[in-house]
Enzyme design. Structure first.
Site, mmCIF file in Angstrom:
data_model
loop_
_atom_site.group_PDB
_atom_site.id
_atom_site.type_symbol
_atom_site.label_atom_id
_atom_site.label_comp_id
_atom_site.label_asym_id
_atom_site.label_seq_id
_atom_site.Cartn_x
_atom_site.Cartn_y
_atom_site.Cartn_z
ATOM 1 N N HIS A 140 -8.596 2.289 -1.049
ATOM 2 C CA HIS A 140 -8.972 2.243 -2.463
ATOM 3 C C HIS A 140 -9.104 0.801 -2.916
ATOM 4 O O HIS A 140 -8.355 -0.074 -2.468
ATOM 5 C CB HIS A 140 -7.971 2.992 -3.347
ATOM 6 C CG HIS A 140 -6.527 2.686 -3.062
ATOM 7 N ND1 HIS A 140 -5.876 3.212 -1.974
ATOM 8 C CD2 HIS A 140 -5.630 1.909 -3.702
ATOM 9 C CE1 HIS A 140 -4.626 2.774 -1.972
ATOM 10 N NE2 HIS A 140 -4.448 1.967 -3.009
ATOM 11 N N GLN A 173 0.852 -1.199 0.000
ATOM 12 C CA GLN A 173 0.000 0.000 0.000
ATOM 13 C C GLN A 173 0.886 1.246 0.000
ATOM 14 O O GLN A 173 1.798 1.370 0.824
ATOM 15 C CB GLN A 173 -0.925 0.020 1.228
ATOM 16 C CG GLN A 173 -1.890 1.208 1.204
ATOM 17 C CD GLN A 173 -2.865 1.228 2.391
ATOM 18 O OE1 GLN A 173 -2.770 0.406 3.303
ATOM 19 N NE2 GLN A 173 -3.783 2.168 2.370
ATOM 20 N N VAL A 182 -0.631 4.548 -0.949
ATOM 21 C CA VAL A 182 -1.472 5.725 -0.688
ATOM 22 C C VAL A 182 -2.412 5.349 0.461
ATOM 23 O O VAL A 182 -3.174 4.370 0.352
ATOM 24 C CB VAL A 182 -2.286 6.144 -1.931
ATOM 25 C CG1 VAL A 182 -3.163 7.348 -1.610
ATOM 26 C CG2 VAL A 182 -1.355 6.479 -3.105
HETATM 27 P P1 AMP Z 1 -1.566 1.072 -3.555
HETATM 28 O O1 AMP Z 1 -0.159 0.686 -3.906
HETATM 29 O O2 AMP Z 1 -2.504 -0.090 -3.368
HETATM 30 O O3 AMP Z 1 -1.604 2.040 -2.377
HETATM 31 O O4 AMP Z 1 -2.134 1.832 -4.815
HETATM 32 C C1 AMP Z 1 -1.967 3.190 -5.036
HETATM 33 C C2 AMP Z 1 -2.205 3.413 -6.501
HETATM 34 O O5 AMP Z 1 -2.392 4.793 -6.720
HETATM 35 C C3 AMP Z 1 -1.045 2.960 -7.393
HETATM 36 O O6 AMP Z 1 -1.485 1.944 -8.292
HETATM 37 C C4 AMP Z 1 -0.636 4.245 -8.109
HETATM 38 O O7 AMP Z 1 -0.262 4.030 -9.451
HETATM 39 C C5 AMP Z 1 -1.896 5.076 -7.988
HETATM 40 N N1 AMP Z 1 -1.693 6.513 -8.071
HETATM 41 C C6 AMP Z 1 -0.738 7.242 -7.451
HETATM 42 N N2 AMP Z 1 -0.879 8.546 -7.752
HETATM 43 C C7 AMP Z 1 -1.947 8.649 -8.574
HETATM 44 C C8 AMP Z 1 -2.590 9.734 -9.239
HETATM 45 N N3 AMP Z 1 -2.173 11.001 -9.091
HETATM 46 N N4 AMP Z 1 -3.655 9.455 -10.033
HETATM 47 C C9 AMP Z 1 -4.091 8.186 -10.193
HETATM 48 N N5 AMP Z 1 -3.518 7.122 -9.584
HETATM 49 C C10 AMP Z 1 -2.453 7.345 -8.794
#
Ligand code: AMP
Length: 112
Positions: free
Chosen positions: A98, A92, A94
């Site tokens: 999600h 994770q 972010v």
């Molecule tokens: P996770 O690794 O499960 O926390 O997923 C976070 C996701 O957010 C990753 O697949 C990133 O590519 C995506 N992400 C990060 N920044 C952005 C952004 N500005 N717009 C769309 N997706 C993003």
């Protein structure tokens, strides 16, 4: 404000595919499949482990939105995967809950 809250507030641009009172869905900036969208709640829950009993309706809603987005993206016939990463070992990155909606190609299992 975290990154996804900035997307909700339109401070950061995103390719939005669905929105309602409680949720937003947009395309992942670094897609891992031909279709890769993220479904988020508008009210931040940092990770699924932080969800409370009274988040039950919201979590159910997010799953329904994920299925709706998958259908909208043409994934219903071929199939798709929903993923929620929780914490460091899961990758994770972010810390705003999600659901990844992934599809458009054959997806391997188990994940590496
Ligand atoms: P996770 O690794 O499960 O926390 O997923 C976070 C996701 O957010 C990753 O697949 C990133 O590519 C995506 N992400 C990060 N920044 C952005 C952004 N500005 N717009 C769309 N997706 C993003």
């Amino acid at each position: 404000m975290n990154l996804f809250e900035k997307i909700i507030a339109r401070e950061i641009a995103a390719d939005i595919v669905y929105e309602d009172e409680y949720s937003l869905a947009f395309r992942d900036i670094n897609p891992a499949a031909p279709v890769h969208c993220l479904v988020i709640p508008k009210r931040c829950i940092e990770r699924i482990a932080h969800a409370r009993d009274d988040d039950r309706d919201l979590l159910g809603h997010l799953m329904m939105v994920a299925a709706r987005v998958a259908k909208q993206e043409g994934l219903e016939a071929g199939g798709y995967r929903l993923v929620v990463n929780n914490g460091e070992d899961a990758g994770q990155s972010v810390f705003h809950l999600h659901i990844h909606v992934l599809g458009g190609r054959k997806l391997g299992w188990p994940p590496g």
